[in-house]
Design a protein around this motif. Structure first.
Motif, PDB file in Angstrom:
ATOM      1  N   LYS A 230     -32.274 -32.379  -6.823  1.00 46.14           N
ATOM      2  CA  LYS A 230     -33.697 -32.253  -6.872  1.00 46.14           C
ATOM      3  C   LYS A 230     -34.239 -33.479  -7.225  1.00 46.14           C
ATOM      4  O   LYS A 230     -35.229 -34.114  -6.449  1.00 46.14           O
ATOM      5  CB  LYS A 230     -34.254 -31.031  -7.068  1.00 46.14           C
ATOM      6  N   SER A 303     -36.609 -28.920   0.156  1.00 44.67           N
ATOM      7  CA  SER A 303     -36.929 -27.362   0.392  1.00 44.67           C
ATOM      8  C   SER A 303     -35.768 -26.265   0.350  1.00 44.67           C
ATOM      9  O   SER A 303     -35.920 -25.225  -0.013  1.00 44.67           O
ATOM     10  CB  SER A 303     -37.684 -27.139   1.761  1.00 44.67           C
ATOM     11  N   LYS A 304     -34.510 -26.851   0.483  1.00 43.76           N
ATOM     12  CA  LYS A 304     -33.270 -26.017   0.531  1.00 43.76           C
ATOM     13  C   LYS A 304     -33.273 -25.725  -1.114  1.00 43.76           C
ATOM     14  O   LYS A 304     -32.947 -26.606  -1.904  1.00 43.76           O
ATOM     15  CB  LYS A 304     -32.090 -26.589   0.930  1.00 43.76           C
ATOM     16  N   SER A 305     -33.062 -24.433  -1.198  1.00 45.54           N
ATOM     17  CA  SER A 305     -32.759 -23.835  -2.807  1.00 45.54           C
ATOM     18  C   SER A 305     -31.344 -24.152  -3.016  1.00 45.54           C
ATOM     19  O   SER A 305     -30.455 -23.780  -2.518  1.00 45.54           O
ATOM     20  CB  SER A 305     -33.028 -22.227  -2.643  1.00 45.54           C
ATOM     21  N   ASP A 311     -32.996 -16.968   1.112  1.00 47.94           N
ATOM     22  CA  ASP A 311     -33.182 -17.734   2.298  1.00 47.94           C
ATOM     23  C   ASP A 311     -34.638 -17.845   2.817  1.00 47.94           C
ATOM     24  O   ASP A 311     -35.383 -18.798   3.556  1.00 47.94           O
ATOM     25  CB  ASP A 311     -32.330 -17.575   3.442  1.00 47.94           C
ATOM     26  N   THR A 314     -37.044 -20.417   1.909  1.00 55.47           N
ATOM     27  CA  THR A 314     -36.815 -21.822   2.547  1.00 55.47           C
ATOM     28  C   THR A 314     -37.338 -21.753   4.056  1.00 55.47           C
ATOM     29  O   THR A 314     -37.971 -22.623   4.281  1.00 55.47           O
ATOM     30  CB  THR A 314     -35.260 -22.221   2.398  1.00 55.47           C
ATOM     31  N   ARG A 315     -37.156 -20.704   4.649  1.00 55.03           N
ATOM     32  CA  ARG A 315     -37.585 -20.155   5.974  1.00 55.03           C
ATOM     33  C   ARG A 315     -39.074 -20.403   6.147  1.00 55.03           C
ATOM     34  O   ARG A 315     -39.584 -21.004   6.975  1.00 55.03           O
ATOM     35  CB  ARG A 315     -37.022 -19.026   6.549  1.00 55.03           C
ATOM     36  N   MET A 317     -41.162 -21.844   3.955  1.00 53.72           N
ATOM     37  CA  MET A 317     -41.388 -23.320   3.932  1.00 53.72           C
ATOM     38  C   MET A 317     -41.568 -24.096   5.192  1.00 53.72           C
ATOM     39  O   MET A 317     -42.292 -24.768   5.398  1.00 53.72           O
ATOM     40  CB  MET A 317     -40.660 -23.875   2.724  1.00 53.72           C
ATOM     41  N   LEU A 318     -40.461 -23.901   5.583  1.00 49.98           N
ATOM     42  CA  LEU A 318     -40.074 -24.679   6.826  1.00 49.98           C
ATOM     43  C   LEU A 318     -41.051 -24.493   8.010  1.00 49.98           C
ATOM     44  O   LEU A 318     -41.841 -25.112   8.941  1.00 49.98           O
ATOM     45  CB  LEU A 318     -38.873 -24.424   7.350  1.00 49.98           C
ATOM     46  N   LEU A 351     -40.028 -22.400  -5.464  1.00 50.82           N
ATOM     47  CA  LEU A 351     -38.677 -22.840  -5.629  1.00 50.82           C
ATOM     48  C   LEU A 351     -38.247 -23.359  -6.864  1.00 50.82           C
ATOM     49  O   LEU A 351     -37.038 -23.024  -7.260  1.00 50.82           O
ATOM     50  CB  LEU A 351     -38.580 -23.984  -4.239  1.00 50.82           C
ATOM     51  N   LEU A 422     -32.334 -24.466   9.372  1.00 54.02           N
ATOM     52  CA  LEU A 422     -31.804 -23.555   8.531  1.00 54.02           C
ATOM     53  C   LEU A 422     -30.092 -23.435   8.794  1.00 54.02           C
ATOM     54  O   LEU A 422     -29.120 -23.280   8.052  1.00 54.02           O
ATOM     55  CB  LEU A 422     -32.039 -22.099   8.414  1.00 54.02           C
TER      56      LEU A 422
END
Length: 427
Positions: A230, A303-305, A311, A314-315, A317-318, A351, A422
Motif C-alpha cells: 500500500k 482499493s483491494k484489501s 470483499d 472493496t466492492r 468502493m469500486l 480500508l 473483483l
C-alpha cells in the motif's frame, strides 16, 4: 487470470464514454439500490432491495415487468466470491395489502425472501395467507419486531427470519429476548448494527445475520502507519500526480516491490491485448497506455484489501468510484477520472483503519479531491454525496443532477463493472 476475463476487464477500463453506454441501457420504471446482509464471517448472504417508483411502489410494477426481474436476477443479485460469479437472494419488502391482494408475481422461490413490515396488520386472514405462502416454498421475514406488542407473536410460528432493530430494542435487552425466541427456531437478523463493537456483541448473542453500516466505519488504530505494498502504491500515486512524471520515474518506484510490479504488469499487459507487441516492462506499458490508465490501475490495487477486510468493502468502493465517474460524465464535468478517485477513496479510512485526516497527509491528491474526501466539499464532494444518498436508498433526497432513470442505470452499470474488476483482481 484467464485471457477472456482480462480482455473483458481491459475493455471496461478503456471505455471511451461510460455516459454513452448508460444512455443506451434499458431504463427501468423504478429506482433501485441494494443493502448487504452479512453472515457471521461478514460474507454477503443476501441483499435487501431498496426501491421506489413514481407511486412509491415496487412489487406492483414488477408483476408486469419482466425486464425489471431480469435485471434483478442478472445484475443486482450478482457478486464475486474468490474470483467466481455467484448469486445471492433478495429480501423484498411487501405490505399486507400486497400479500392479501395476491398481487405477488411468480418469483423464483429460492431467490426472494418476502419481508413483512412493522406496520403490518396481523389478522386471521393474513396469517392464513402467510401459511399458504410458506407451504408454497416462500421464505418469510419480519422486520420491526416489537417484543412489547403481542400482535407479532402468532407470526413467529410461520416466518423464517426475524429482523431485530438493535437500536430500537436496546442492546441490553437483546440477550433476554434471544432466549425467549429460541423455541421458534428462527434465523435472527441484527438490524441497524452501526459499529464493529456492536457487531461483536451481536455475534456473541448468537445472531446469524447482520445489517447496518458497521463495515463503513473505521476501527481506528492509534499510531498505525501504512506499510507494505500500500505504501508503494501511494508512492506510485504521488509520482503519477506530478505533471513532469515519466514512465521511467514511475517504474523506478514500482520496482521496489517485485511481486507488485509483476501483478501490475500482468493486468496492464492484458489491457494491451489488441496491440501487436508484448509489453516487456512497466515503463513500456505506461508509454503505450498513458498515465491516466496506469493511475486507474494503481487506484484499483489500492482499493483491494490486504488486511482481512470483507470483499464487500472493496466492492462498494469500486461501485461508488465508478458511479461517481459516470455521473461526472453525464453532467459534463471535466476530468471524470478525478471523480472516480473521489468515490473510490471515500472509504480509504475504513480500508486502512486510519482516520481520513491522517491519510490525506500521506496521499498525494489535488486539494479539490482532498476537500471532497474530508468534508464532501466542492463539486467533487457534491457529486460524492449524491452517490452516497443513492446507495442508501434515500431517493427522495436526490438533487436530480440527471434524470431519474439514469441514476439506476449508472448504479447498475457500476455493479457489473465492480464484479468484473473483483473477479480479475482475484485471479
Amino acid at each position: 487470470m484467464g485471457i477472456h476475463s482480462q480482455q473483458g476487464l481491459a475493455r471496461e477500463l478503456n471505455v471511451a464514454s461510460a455516459a454513452s453506454q448508460t444512455s443506451e441501457a434499458t431504463q427501468l420504471p423504478v429506482l433501485m439500490a441494494r443493502q448487504p446482509i452479512y453472515t457471521k464471517s461478514q460474507d454477503v448472504a443476501a441483499y435487501e432491495l431498496l426501491f421506489r417508483d413514481e407511486e412509491g411502489n415496487f412489487v406492483q410494477g414488477l408483476k408486469d415487468d419482466d425486464a425489471t426481474l431480469e435485471v434483478l436476477l442478472n445484475t443486482y443479485s450478482g457478486i464475486s466470491k474468490e474470483g467466481k460469479p455467484e448469486s445471492v437472494p433478495f429480501f423484498l419488502k411487501v405490505t399486507d395489502q400486497v400479500l392479501l391482494s395476491e398481487s405477488i408475481p411468480d418469483l423464483p422461490r429460492h431467490r426472494f425472501v418476502l419481508e413483512l413490515l412493522s406496520h403490518t396488520e396481523v389478522t386471521p386472514v393474513l396469517i392464513k395467507r402467510l401459511q399458504e405462502l410458506a407451504q408454497a416454498g416462500y421464505r418469510l421475514a419480519l422486520s420491526g419486531f416489537d417484543p412489547a406488542d403481542n400482535k407479532f407473536f402468532p407470526l413467529l410460528k410461520i416466518i423464517h427470519v426475524l429482523k431485530l432493530d438493535i437500536q430500537l430494542i436496546g442492546l441490553e435487552r437483546i440477550p433476554g429476548l434471544v432466549q425467549k425466541l429460541k423455541p421458534f427456531n428462527l434465523e435472527l437478523l441484527a438490524d441497524k448494527v452501526e459499529t464493529q463493537d456492536e457487531f461483536r456483541q451481536c455475534l456473541e448473542m448468537g445472531f446469524a445475520l447482520y445489517m447496518g453500516y458497521f463495515l463503513s466505519k473505521p476501527t481506528l488504530v492509534r499510531g498505525r502507519k501504512i506499510t507494505g505494498n500500500k505504501l508503494i502504491l501511494l508512492e506510485l500515486l504521488t509520482e503519477l500526480q506530478r505533471p513532469n512524471a515519466t514512465a521511467e520515474s514511475v517504474q523506478q518506484i514500482a520496482l521496489k516491490d517485485a511481486a507488485l510490479t509483476y501483478k501490475i504488469l500482468r493486468v496492464v499487459n492484458s489491457a494491451a491485448f489488441n496491440m501487436q507487441r508484448e509489453i516487456s516492462s512497466l515503463s513500456h506499458a505506461i508509454a503505450l497506455l498513458g498515465m491516466d490508465q496506469i493511475r486507474r490501475w494503481v487506484m484499483l490495487f489500492l482499493s483491494k484489501s490486504d488486511n482481512g477486510k470483507p470483499d464487500e468493502l472493496t466492492r462498494n468502493m469500486l461501485v461508488r468510484g465508478r458511479m461517481c465517474e459516470i455521473l461526472a460524465e453525464l453532467t459534463q464535468h471535466s476530468e471524470p477520472l478525478d471523480y472516480f478517485i473521489v468515490g473510490l477513496l471515500s472509504q480509504l479510512d475504513v480500508l486502512m483503519d486510519t482516520d481520513m485526516e491522517t491519510l490525506m497527509t500521506q496521499v498525494p491528491l489535488q486539494q479539490p479531491i482532498k476537500d471532497a474526501l474530508l468534508g464532501r466539499l466542492g463539486e467533487h464532494g457534491k457529486l460524492l454525496k449524491e452517490v452516497e444518498i443513492y446507495e442508501r436508498g434515500e431517493f427522495e433526497s436526490l438533487h436530480h443532477l440527471v434524470e431519474k432513470p439514469f441514476y439506476e442505470v449508472a448504479y447498475r452499470h457500476s455493479l457489473k463493472w465492480a464484479e468484473q474488476v473483483l473477479q480479475a483482481m482475484s485471479n
